[in-house]
Design a protein around this motif. Structure first.
Motif, PDB file in Angstrom:
ATOM      1  N   LYS A   1      -5.365  13.824   2.245  1.00  0.00           N
ATOM      2  CA  LYS A   1      -4.494  12.737   3.537  1.00  0.00           C
ATOM      3  C   LYS A   1      -3.394  13.898   4.123  1.00  0.00           C
ATOM      4  CE  LYS A   1      -5.435   9.579   5.171  1.00  0.00           C
ATOM      5  NZ  LYS A   1      -5.216   8.552   6.351  1.00  0.00           N
TER       6      LYS A   1
ATOM      7  N   SER B 197      -0.468   2.620   9.459  1.00  0.00           N
ATOM      8  CA  SER B 197      -1.963   2.074  10.186  1.00  0.00           C
ATOM      9  C   SER B 197      -2.506   1.089   8.776  1.00  0.00           C
ATOM     10  CB  SER B 197      -3.256   3.767   9.588  1.00  0.00           C
ATOM     11  OG  SER B 197      -2.651   4.602  10.311  1.00  0.00           O
TER      12      SER B 197
ATOM     13  N   LYS C 233       0.884  -1.473   0.556  1.00  0.00           N
ATOM     14  CA  LYS C 233       0.279   0.145  -0.289  1.00  0.00           C
ATOM     15  C   LYS C 233       0.894   1.363   0.259  1.00  0.00           C
ATOM     16  CE  LYS C 233      -1.051   2.085   2.982  1.00  0.00           C
ATOM     17  NZ  LYS C 233      -2.022   2.645   4.638  1.00  0.00           N
TER      18      LYS C 233
HETATM   19  O1  0L1 Z   1      -3.342   4.834   3.527  1.00  0.00           O
HETATM   20  C1  0L1 Z   1      -3.108   5.027   4.595  1.00  0.00           C
HETATM   21  O2  0L1 Z   1      -2.968   6.524   3.901  1.00  0.00           O
HETATM   22  C2  0L1 Z   1      -2.953   5.709   5.844  1.00  0.00           C
HETATM   23  C3  0L1 Z   1      -1.610   6.595   5.988  1.00  0.00           C
HETATM   24  C4  0L1 Z   1      -1.262   6.281   7.551  1.00  0.00           C
HETATM   25  C5  0L1 Z   1      -1.820   7.281   8.149  1.00  0.00           C
HETATM   26  C6  0L1 Z   1      -3.377   7.518   8.935  1.00  0.00           C
HETATM   27  O3  0L1 Z   1      -3.299   6.334   9.398  1.00  0.00           O
HETATM   28  O4  0L1 Z   1      -4.635   8.035   8.145  1.00  0.00           O
END
Ligand code: 0L1
Ligand code: MG
Length: 262
Positions: A70, A162, A62
């Motif tokens: 984000k 995450s 990922k």
């Molecule tokens: O998939 C993501 O964009 C999450 C990356 C880690 C940051 C988060 O927990 O939002």
């Protein structure tokens, strides 16, 4: 690297226990402000090693934090990369048990499946498109192990960005004839639109995230093998979910995918 092997192993165990036991922890840079990027990825790699030793299988990779929305939401400036293992996979229309997670959120994603390997340095959008077998709509369920999703980039990389669960669905579409920049994305929670965007929100082109991953791995002497599925990153901000919620994602030309939270 600034951390010794024993500390990396201890931090990996600490973060993986938080994941497996669904309890939160404070960000690890509070106790280890000296840790560097290589330490962060080494902790993530040790978490993967622990899972593989337990018999789990890698099912994909990922890219995270690839959209401005984000990055702004989480207060960071750079994407991160992680792994997906078998038990993260949820069937389209399936159920995620919130009791197994801490504070899940959902993100609308475009998933790539490769037909050829990709290796950096120098990987670019064109190379990614030429190596892509098909793309699909995906909902990623993220679940930071850090209290209230409060972390810095090194801490979140160590925590496998995450990663928690993901669902793929809709149509497996070849990229020829699709402009992934203008693909519209609508994510609904309980029938209400909660996130709306287009592919270009991901680094200008979702394939740019895959190229960045190939270049990141290339710098470590690794490649992305043919057949790999890769989530290219949330197109919009992540949306919090609770037991009882139903999430549906529609991606233009790629159909829809849904997941229920129990
Ligand atoms: O998939 C993501 O964009 C999450 C990356 C880690 C940051 C988060 O927990 O939002
Ligand atoms: Mg994501």
């Amino acid at each position: 690297m600034k951390l010794d092997r024993k500390t990396i192993e201890q931090l990996a165990e600490h973060l993986e226990n938080a994941e497996l036991q669904a309890h939160d922890v404070v960000k690890i840079t509070d106790a280890h402000p000296e840790m560097d990027w290589d330490d962060a990825y080494a902790i993530q790699a040790e978490i993967l090693r622990r899972k593989l030793a337990r018999g789990n299988k890698v099912v994909g990779l990922k890219c995270g934090l690839t959209s401005r929305a984000k990055m702004k939401q989480m207060g960071v400036e750079t994407p991160c990369f992680g792994f997906l293992v078998d038990y993260f996979t949820v069937d389209d229309g399936g159920t995620v048990k919130t009791g197994e997670l801490i504070h899940p959120k959902v993100e609308p994603e475009i998933a790539f499946v490769l037909k050829k390997p990709l290796k950096g340095p120098g990987c670019h959008v064109g190379a990614v498109l030429a190596a892509t077998d098909f793309v699909m709509a995906g909902i990623e369920v993220i679940d930071s192990r850090y209290r209230d999703f409060k972390f810095d980039l090194k801490s979140v990389i160590a925590d496998n960005c995450s990663s928690a669960r993901y669902v793929l669905g809709g149509v497996a579409a070849p990229v020829a004839g699709l402009d992934l920049r203008t693909l519209g994305v609508v994510m609904e929670k309980n029938g209400q639109p909660v996130a709306i965007g287009a592919g270009a929100a991901v680094l200008g082109h979702p394939a740019a995230a895959i190229a960045m991953l190939a270049n990141h791995l290339g710098a470590r002497g690794e490649e992305i093998p043919a057949g790999t599925m890769i989530l290219s990153g949330g197109v919009t901000e992540a949306v919090a979910v609770n037991a009882g919620d139903h999430v549906n994602l529609r991606v233009q030309s790629l159909g829809s995918v849904s997941v229920h939270f129990a």
